[in-house]
Every structure is written in C-alpha cells, then in structure tokens.
Design a protein around this motif. Structure first.
Motif, PDB file in Angstrom:
ATOM      1  N   GLY A 112       0.839  -1.208   0.000  1.00 27.78           N
ATOM      2  CA  GLY A 112       0.000   0.000   0.000  1.00 27.78           C
ATOM      3  C   GLY A 112       0.863   1.244   0.000  1.00 27.78           C
ATOM      4  O   GLY A 112       0.544   2.251  -0.615  1.00 27.78           O
ATOM      5  N   THR A 113       1.998   1.199   0.718  1.00 24.51           N
ATOM      6  CA  THR A 113       3.073   2.168   0.491  1.00 24.51           C
ATOM      7  C   THR A 113       4.293   1.379   0.019  1.00 24.51           C
ATOM      8  O   THR A 113       4.577   0.295   0.516  1.00 24.51           O
ATOM      9  CB  THR A 113       3.454   2.974   1.739  1.00 24.51           C
ATOM     10  OG1 THR A 113       4.626   3.742   1.401  1.00 24.51           O
ATOM     11  CG2 THR A 113       3.770   2.107   2.949  1.00 24.51           C
ATOM     12  N   THR A 386      -2.305  -3.216   3.392  1.00 27.29           N
ATOM     13  CA  THR A 386      -3.031  -4.103   2.473  1.00 27.29           C
ATOM     14  C   THR A 386      -4.439  -4.372   2.978  1.00 27.29           C
ATOM     15  O   THR A 386      -4.719  -4.215   4.163  1.00 27.29           O
ATOM     16  CB  THR A 386      -2.256  -5.421   2.244  1.00 27.29           C
ATOM     17  OG1 THR A 386      -2.948  -6.212   1.260  1.00 27.29           O
ATOM     18  CG2 THR A 386      -2.092  -6.249   3.510  1.00 27.29           C
ATOM     19  N   ASN A 387      -5.288  -4.776   2.033  1.00 19.76           N
ATOM     20  CA  ASN A 387      -6.716  -4.919   2.315  1.00 19.76           C
ATOM     21  C   ASN A 387      -7.202  -6.293   1.845  1.00 19.76           C
ATOM     22  O   ASN A 387      -7.976  -6.400   0.896  1.00 19.76           O
ATOM     23  CB  ASN A 387      -7.434  -3.774   1.561  1.00 19.76           C
ATOM     24  CG  ASN A 387      -8.913  -3.709   1.837  1.00 19.76           C
ATOM     25  OD1 ASN A 387      -9.433  -4.404   2.716  1.00 19.76           O
ATOM     26  ND2 ASN A 387      -9.603  -2.891   1.073  1.00 19.76           N
ATOM     27  N   ASN A 579      -5.367  -0.644  -7.248  1.00 20.04           N
ATOM     28  CA  ASN A 579      -5.770  -1.789  -6.445  1.00 20.04           C
ATOM     29  C   ASN A 579      -7.013  -1.391  -5.667  1.00 20.04           C
ATOM     30  O   ASN A 579      -7.978  -0.917  -6.249  1.00 20.04           O
ATOM     31  CB  ASN A 579      -4.627  -2.268  -5.541  1.00 20.04           C
ATOM     32  CG  ASN A 579      -3.378  -2.582  -6.353  1.00 20.04           C
ATOM     33  OD1 ASN A 579      -3.502  -3.052  -7.469  1.00 20.04           O
ATOM     34  ND2 ASN A 579      -2.218  -2.322  -5.811  1.00 20.04           N
ATOM     35  N   SER A 580      -6.982  -1.520  -4.332  1.00 19.95           N
ATOM     36  CA  SER A 580      -8.171  -1.151  -3.567  1.00 19.95           C
ATOM     37  C   SER A 580      -8.129   0.315  -3.141  1.00 19.95           C
ATOM     38  O   SER A 580      -9.064   0.817  -2.536  1.00 19.95           O
ATOM     39  CB  SER A 580      -8.279  -2.051  -2.336  1.00 19.95           C
ATOM     40  OG  SER A 580      -7.155  -1.859  -1.492  1.00 19.95           O
ATOM     41  N   TRP A 645     -13.019  -3.406  -6.891  1.00 22.60           N
ATOM     42  CA  TRP A 645     -14.014  -2.640  -6.152  1.00 22.60           C
ATOM     43  C   TRP A 645     -14.208  -3.220  -4.754  1.00 22.60           C
ATOM     44  O   TRP A 645     -14.053  -4.436  -4.561  1.00 22.60           O
ATOM     45  CB  TRP A 645     -15.362  -2.741  -6.873  1.00 22.60           C
ATOM     46  CG  TRP A 645     -15.476  -1.989  -8.151  1.00 22.60           C
ATOM     47  CD1 TRP A 645     -15.056  -2.401  -9.379  1.00 22.60           C
ATOM     48  CD2 TRP A 645     -16.060  -0.697  -8.320  1.00 22.60           C
ATOM     49  NE1 TRP A 645     -15.349  -1.440 -10.312  1.00 22.60           N
ATOM     50  CE2 TRP A 645     -15.969  -0.387  -9.693  1.00 22.60           C
ATOM     51  CE3 TRP A 645     -16.662   0.216  -7.465  1.00 22.60           C
ATOM     52  CZ2 TRP A 645     -16.453   0.805 -10.220  1.00 22.60           C
ATOM     53  CZ3 TRP A 645     -17.147   1.395  -7.997  1.00 22.60           C
ATOM     54  CH2 TRP A 645     -17.035   1.685  -9.353  1.00 22.60           C
ATOM     55  N   PRO A 646     -14.602  -2.391  -3.798  1.00 21.03           N
ATOM     56  CA  PRO A 646     -14.970  -2.969  -2.497  1.00 21.03           C
ATOM     57  C   PRO A 646     -16.075  -4.012  -2.703  1.00 21.03           C
ATOM     58  O   PRO A 646     -16.935  -3.834  -3.580  1.00 21.03           O
ATOM     59  CB  PRO A 646     -15.520  -1.777  -1.710  1.00 21.03           C
ATOM     60  CG  PRO A 646     -14.991  -0.556  -2.397  1.00 21.03           C
ATOM     61  CD  PRO A 646     -14.774  -0.933  -3.830  1.00 21.03           C
TER      62      PRO A 646
END
Ligand SMILES: Nc1nc2c(c(=O)[nH]1)N[C@H]1C(S)=C(S)[C@@H](COP(=O)(O)OP(=O)(O)OC[C@H]3O[C@@H](n4cnc5c(=O)[nH]c(N)nc54)[C@H](O)[C@@H]3O)O[C@H]1N2
Ligand SMILES: Nc1nc2c(c(=O)[nH]1)N[C@H]1C(S)=C(S)[C@@H](COP(=O)(O)OP(=O)(O)OC[C@H]3O[C@@H](n4cnc5c(=O)[nH]c(N)nc54)[C@H](O)[C@@H]3O)O[C@H]1N2
Ligand code: SF4
Ligand SMILES: [Mo]
Length: 683
Positions: A112-113, A386-387, A579-580, A645-646
């Motif tokens: 994410g970073t 991250t998700n 990404n998310s 997408w979520p």
C-alpha cells in the motif's frame, strides 16, 4: 502559513514511482505535479495522484485508535487512546505466543506504500519475535520467476530508451492506465521516429486503443503466441544465430523444439488468425530496434511463468538486446542492491520458522492444513498496507476466516477498509506526506526521498512508529527499533553504497541505471554461465516445478472453459483506482461508476442479454452479481471486469475475487487473478 514546493515520490504500488513536486504548508498539501526535471517521470503523473489532497485530507480518514464493540464486519467501534490500543495488541500477542507458540502470530503486509522503511519494517518485528513468515506472492512472484528463468536477473535496458525504438511491443500490460509515463516515452518515439506501438492484450485497453496494432489474444495463451513467433524467426531467417551461439544455452535445441509450434497450431490456441501471427512476426523480425515492454498482466495465469519465459526468449532468439532502443524489459528491481538488513531485521531470521503464502490467506485462516503447512492455526495478526478482504483470492474464505471469534486482528490503516471492519483494534496511519521514507522503482532507475511534509492528520502514526512502540511492549530488541526513520534511511543508503540521506535530500533523487553493456547484457546475462537460458532449471525457482516444460511452451494448465463454465474471466486494473486504493475518493468513484462486466456483443445476444443488465457470474468458488457492458474489443468467450471494487459495491456484497482461486502457480506460487472459467446467468 508559508507555502512551498517540495520533492517527493508517489508511494503507491505502481512501477512508475513518480517523482513529485508538492505544494504544501505545514498542515496541508495543495497541488501535486510530476517532477519535470526527473528524466523518467518527465512531468507526467496520473490524474488520481494529481488529486492527492482529496485522499490525504479526506473526511473519512481514520483519526483515532479504535476498539471493536460490535460484530466483526460491522462499523461498531469506540475511540480509545494509543496507550490502551497498543497495550491490548501487545497483551494479545504475548498471550498467543505463550499459549500456542510464536508462529500463531502472523504479521501480514503488502505494498500500500512502497516506501522501504514503512512497507518492510514489519518484517523486523516478525523476525525478532519468531512470528510466522510471509511468502509475498500476490503480485510479482509469477512474473519474476518467468523472467529470471531466462534472463537470470531482474533488470534491463533503460526504459527511457523506448523513445529511441522503432517498434514498441507492450505485452500483457496496460501502461495508459497502470504506469502512465511509459506512454510519454512511447509517444516520443512515435513522434520523432514514426515508431509503431503493438499491444498484446485480451481486450482493447486504453493502451490498445491508441496502438497501431492490437492482438486481442485469448487469455493464458501467450506462451503459444511467443513460440509460434520463434518458429517463424527460425523459419524465415530472423533468428540471430551468431548472437545465440554466444549468449544463449541451447539454440539448436530450441530451434528443433519450436518446429512443431506452427502459426496454425498457435492460431487454434490463441484465437488469433494465422495472418495476424505472420504479420506480427514479420514486423518483429525485420525491425532492429524492438523494445518489448513486458507487463505483469499476462502472467497472472496458471501458466504465467512459462509464458513470461517464452516471451522473453523471443527477444533472445532475435538478439534484440544488442542495440540501443532494443531488448525486452520487465522490471529494474535488481539494480538497486539495497541492504535491507536494518529495515527488515535480516540478521535475526530463524530459518526454522514457517513461511505462509500471502495469497492463501483465506485457506490459512479457515484452518486448511496444507496451507498451514501442517502447523497450528493463526490466532493473531497485525496488518499494514493491504486490504486482503478485498484484494486476496477466494474472498469468501477470506471473509469466513476473518469472522473467526478466536482470531485477534489489529489493522493499521488510513481508511475504514473492509479488512479494518473485521479488526479488533484499528490504528490510524499516516499517508506518505506525513512521514519520511525512500523509494526505489521497478519501472525506472531512481532512488527518491519522500520527506515528511505536513503534520500527521488526527492522531495518525507511521508504520515505523507503531512497530517501534509495539517492539518495546513485546520485548523485541533490534537496533532498528531505537532509530528514527531518517536514521534508518541514512544507514541503509550508506550501507548500499548510495551516499547519505543528506546528499539524497539535496538532489531529491538519484539515477542508478547501470551502463549500456550491463543493461543490455552485452557483458552477459544474470546466470552463472552468463547465458540466457532457453532450457531453464525451474527447480531452482520454486517447489511447484514438476510439470513445467523443458523449453518455452504453452503449458496447458489454465482454468480452461468447459460446457459448464464457458467464459474466461480477466479481472484487470481500473484506470481511476489503484488496487483497492482510491475506491474511497469521490472523483475516482464518479469516473468508474459501478462494477461492470465487459461482454462481447455476440455473447450478450446468445445469453438473451443487453447492455446494462444485472447478471450473475459464478463458478465453484461462488457467485457475483454485476452489470453487463456491451463491448466488442475482445474475443467471444472472454469477459473483463476492471477494478478491485470494495465487495460492498456489488449487489450481494460478493466482490470479484470471490471467483479467483488461490492454488499456487508454478514454480513458486502466486495468484492467477486473470485465470478463471465462469458461467453467466441472467437474473
Ligand atoms: N490505474 C491503476 N494502476 C495500477 C494498478 C491499478 O489497479 N490501477 N495496479 C498497480 C499494480 S499493484 C500493479 S502490479 C501494476 C500491474 O500492471 P500491469 O503490468 O499492467 O498488469 P495487470 O494489471 O495485471 O494487467 C494488465 C493487463 O494484462 C492483461 N492480461 C490479462 N491476462 C492476460 C493474458 O493472458 N495475456 C495477455 N497478453 N494479457 C493479459 C489485462 O487484460 C490487462 O490489460 O499496475 C499498478 N498500477
Ligand atoms: N481481482 C484482482 N485482484 C487483485 C489484482 C488484480 O489485478 N485483480 N491485483 C493484485 C495485486 S498485483 C496486488 S499488488 C494486490 C494489492 O492489494 P493491496 O495491497 O490491498 O493494495 P493497495 O490498495 O495498494 O493498498 C492497501 C492499503 O494500504 C493502505 N496504506 C497505504 N499506505 C499506508 C501506510 O503508510 N501505512 C498503512 N498502515 N497503510 C497504508 C491503503 O490505505 C490501502 O487500504 O491486489 C491484488 N488483487
Ligand atoms: S502513475 Fe503510479 S506512481 Fe505515478 S503518480 Fe500515478 S499511481 Fe503514482
Ligand atoms: Mo501488484
């Protein structure tokens, strides 16, 4: 307050790692532009990062530590202070360690970073505490395995040389959306040299739309196309035998091997016509300066590493690396030689500790014995950058796993993601303008410093701060936990022979592209014998190698269509999301509108459907409800859903990764995000 412009780098998980000029004061960022002085970024950045103040100063940013008071998955949390939050996390980890052993705790992270300190520092805590390891397979493992099999090292001709090419082949990636400055260098070649742009992609992406020739290949068949192109190179005299004799391992063996890979054979597999294949081969063969920009996309298939190896082999057969503006390039990640001992605590790794596969998080959390490598359950996690509830394969299993009441989860996040909603403790995280870090780039050759420019929003803290505070409570003893971000950066730069932080701070970035002979493998390729390997030793690259072919080939292990599952699904990136991320910014949502599936006009008709209908797509893993979008820039039987997408954006709340498998791709694992066979039903 005084405003000024500072240099930084975009932290997002994108090969471009753009150098930025940010207008800001001490509390706010205003304008974000691409640094014009940086020769790779060349003043170009994508629209989503140009609007970054919308993300940093978003009203939905997490501002406080939170403790869950409702059900997992709900948004019932209460505010607590940092002391209490960290004490709870530490107490849960210590108890789990005492009762079930250190491997019951699984720190989980991704990119994410992309800042080295904030992204990878979690490994220092992991290694110090002997927590379960992470095999980071979700993104580049398949691609890198395939590339390394042939080339032996992850680097290549300076991507700025694309401007000096006569043909640019964009193979299985979509730079107009996923790394926009590639297009700037391609545009230059087209303008100055009348260069041709060729795109190999299952559908008409934004890149394909502006190309001279788009080959709309059937997903998962690039190995076949590359082999038939090599067949023609040998057949028609475009194979560079003198080059191959010096630089490759077994040219005669390869020539014999690809005799059976006729255009007719490849046409049946790829769905491209013989004419298209012959035409592609002619332009590839007869042009000296062909630069193949090879992406990740076509390797997110079960045969992805084999396909990558075949595509890279094509440039070796023709000796394309010999000249400026020629060769094949996938990533430069091996040029930096970063010493990450301090950041990751590499000096305290215990090799006996199990290493779990990141992509298999669903199977792992529901207790699948094989995914757990025969070990005990995971009972506590800390998650940064991250998700997984949204981005990992087998979404239904991931959700089931995170719903376990006996699993303790701490999520450190900027936003209330779906993963955060399943946390017991949420910690608010800074964005890149609120902390210090350094960045390297897969897509170019710069090391860039991204300084802290503004005060943290709310009570947010950086990843490094959180890990340091936890280390004290857990008893993790490593000198990296007694240093600031800046001190770690300085140590890392010096130890990697890249000068000091103060030098980098003055210049903003450092260009470390190796010289021509190294970048073009004139001094040899990355293997010990200095040769490109047509006949790789796949066993050196991972443990799932047993069925892999000897030479480049079409490996027939994809999730192919059947009567029951007649469509091949590709889940490509969305232009306005990363990404998310950015699925929380209104300007991106407005442009992406809603989750849609692109279907060929003829397939729509066959199904009795039209544009804008709600349909169900499904397979053995689950079902997704989605709107149809009539589209003709692809083969019949292929469907495309753009964007992660979520899950909540879908009617029925099942996101696209419901349909994706997590079985490890040969040779070293990885998720085949663009390799799923599905059915479509009207509702
Ligand atoms: N806007 C935007 N930019 C992004 C991202 C994003 O989500 N949105 N994600 C970022 C990340 S994490 C990464 S790793 C990179 C990825 O960047 P890319 O290298 O572009 O890879 P992918 O995103 O996986 O897929 C890109 C293309 O591969 C095509 N593809 C799928 N299967 C096949 C196949 O079998 N054969 C061929 N020839 N093509 C195929 C897809 O149709 C798609 O157009 O982009 C980064 N940049
Ligand atoms: N269907 C499908 N699924 C895919 C893909 C696909 O093409 N199709 N692509 C796959 C690929 S290539 C990748 S790389 C993964 C990526 O998946 P993720 O790793 O989930 O992707 P991101 O959206 O980049 O980042 C996740 C989170 O990091 C948080 N974050 C950013 N900076 C920081 C920070 O400094 N500290 C903390 N604590 N958090 C931060 C963001 O708020 C964001 O919620 O998705 C994979 N999933
Ligand atoms: S193109 Fe990629 S690196 Fe550049 S600003 Fe956009 S997301 Fe960031
Ligand atoms: Mo990625």
């Amino acid at each position: 307050m005084e405003q000024k412009i500072s240099i930084s780098a975009c932290p997002h998980d994108c090969p471009s790692t753009c150098a930025l000029e940010i207008l800001h004061d001490n509390t706010q960022i205003y304008d974000v532009k691409g640094a014009s002085e940086n020769t790779y970024t060349a003043g170009v950045i994508c629209a989503k990062t140009a609007r970054y103040s919308e993300r940093t100063h978003h009203p939905d940013r997490l501002l406080n530590p939170l403790k869950r008071v409702g059900d997992k998955g709900s948004i019932d949390f209460k505010k607590i202070d940092w002391e209490e939050a960290l004490d709870i996390v530490a107490e849960k980890f210590i108890t789990s360690d005492q009762k079930y052993g250190s491997e019951s705790i699984w720190p989980y992270f991704y990119a994410g970073t992309m800042g080295l300190v904030q992204r990878d520092g979690i490994n220092r805590l992991r290694h110090n505490m002997k927590y379960s390891g992470q095999h980071s397979t979700i993104c580049s493992t398949i691609t890198s395995s395939g590339w390394k099999a042939g080339v032996g090292v992850i680097c290549g001709p300076d991507p700025r040389e694309m401007a000096l090419s006569d043909v640019i082949v964009v193979w299985g990636c979509n730079p107009a959306s996923t790394q926009v400055n590639v297009m700037k260098h391609i545009q230059k070649a087209r303008k100055d040299r009348k260069a041709k742009l060729i795109v190999v992609d299952p559908y008409q992406t934004r890149t394909a739309k502006v190309s001279d020739k788009h080959y709309a290949i059937r997903p998962g068949t690039d190995g076949a196309l590359a082999c038939s192109l090599m067949h023609i190179m040998f057949r028609d005299g475009y194979a560079d035998k003198i080059y191959m004799k010096k630089y490759t391992d077994d040219p005669e063996g390869l020539e014999e091997h690809v005799k059976k890979h006729t255009p007719n054979w490849a046409s049946r597999i790829t769905g491209l016509s013989i004419k298209e294949i012959e035409e592609f081969a002619l332009i590839f063969g007869k042009t000296k300066r062909v630069y193949s920009r090879i992406g990740f996309g076509f390797t997110r298939q079960r045969n992805g590493a084999v396909a990558m190896h075949a595509v890279a082999s094509l440039s070796a057969v023709c000796g394309k690396w010999k000249v400026e503006g020629g060769g094949a390039f996938y990533s430069n990640s091996d040029i930096y030689n970063i010493d990450s001992t301090l950041i990751e605590g590499l000096d305290v790794i215990d090799p006996k500790i199990r290493v779990l596969d990141q992509s298999r998080i669903g199977s792992i959390l529901i207790g699948d014995n094989e995914a757990l490598m025969g070990g005990d359950k995971v009972r506590a996690m800390i998650i940064q950058n991250t998700n997984p509830l949204v981005v990992a394969p087998e979404s239904l299993l991931v959700r089931k796993g995170f719903s376990r009441e006996d699993l303790f989860v701490c999520v450190h996040e900027q936003f209330m993601t779906e993963t955060a909603k399943y946390a017991d403790i949420i910690l608010p995280a800074t964005t890149f303008v609120e902390h210090d870090d350094i960045y390297i780039a897969g897509g170019h050759q710069h090391i860039t410093f991204g300084p802290k420019l503004i005060d943290p929003i709310g009570l947010s803290r950086s990843n490094h701060q959180v890990l340091t505070l936890l280390s004290k409570r857990l008893g993790a003893d490593h000198k990296g936990f007694n240093m600031s971000e800046r001190e770690i950066i300085d140590w890392t730069l010096q130890s990697s022979n890249h000068g000091s932080l103060s030098e980098l701070e003055k210049s903003g970035w450092k260009d470390v592209q190796p010289d021509f002979n190294t970048s073009h493998f004139i001094d040899g390729f990355g293997h010990k014998d200095k040769k490109f390997h047509f006949k790789p030793d796949w066993s050196e690259l991972g443990s799932y190698h047993s069925k892999m072919p000897l030479f480049p080939d079409h490996m027939n292990n994809i999730e192919d269509v059947t009567e029951q599952f007649p469509f091949r699904l590709v889940t490509a990136p969305a232009h306005n999301y990363l990404n998310s991320s950015f699925t929380e910014t209104q300007s991106s949502i407005k442009k992406e509108i809603r989750p849609q599936v692109k279907i060929h006009t003829k397939d729509l008709k066959k199904l009795g459907l039209s544009d804008g209908n709600l349909v169900k797509i499904g397979n053995m893993r689950g079902e997704v409800i989605i709107y149809t979008e009539e589209f003709s820039g692809l083969q019949e039987g292929v469907i495309i859903v753009e964007g992660i997408w979520p899950n909540e954006a879908f009617t029925g709340k099942n996101g696209i990764n419901t349909l994706i498998g997590s079985d490890p791709v040969p040779p070293d694992g990885g998720a085949a995000f663009h390799d799923a066979a599905v059915w479509i039903k009207p509702i």
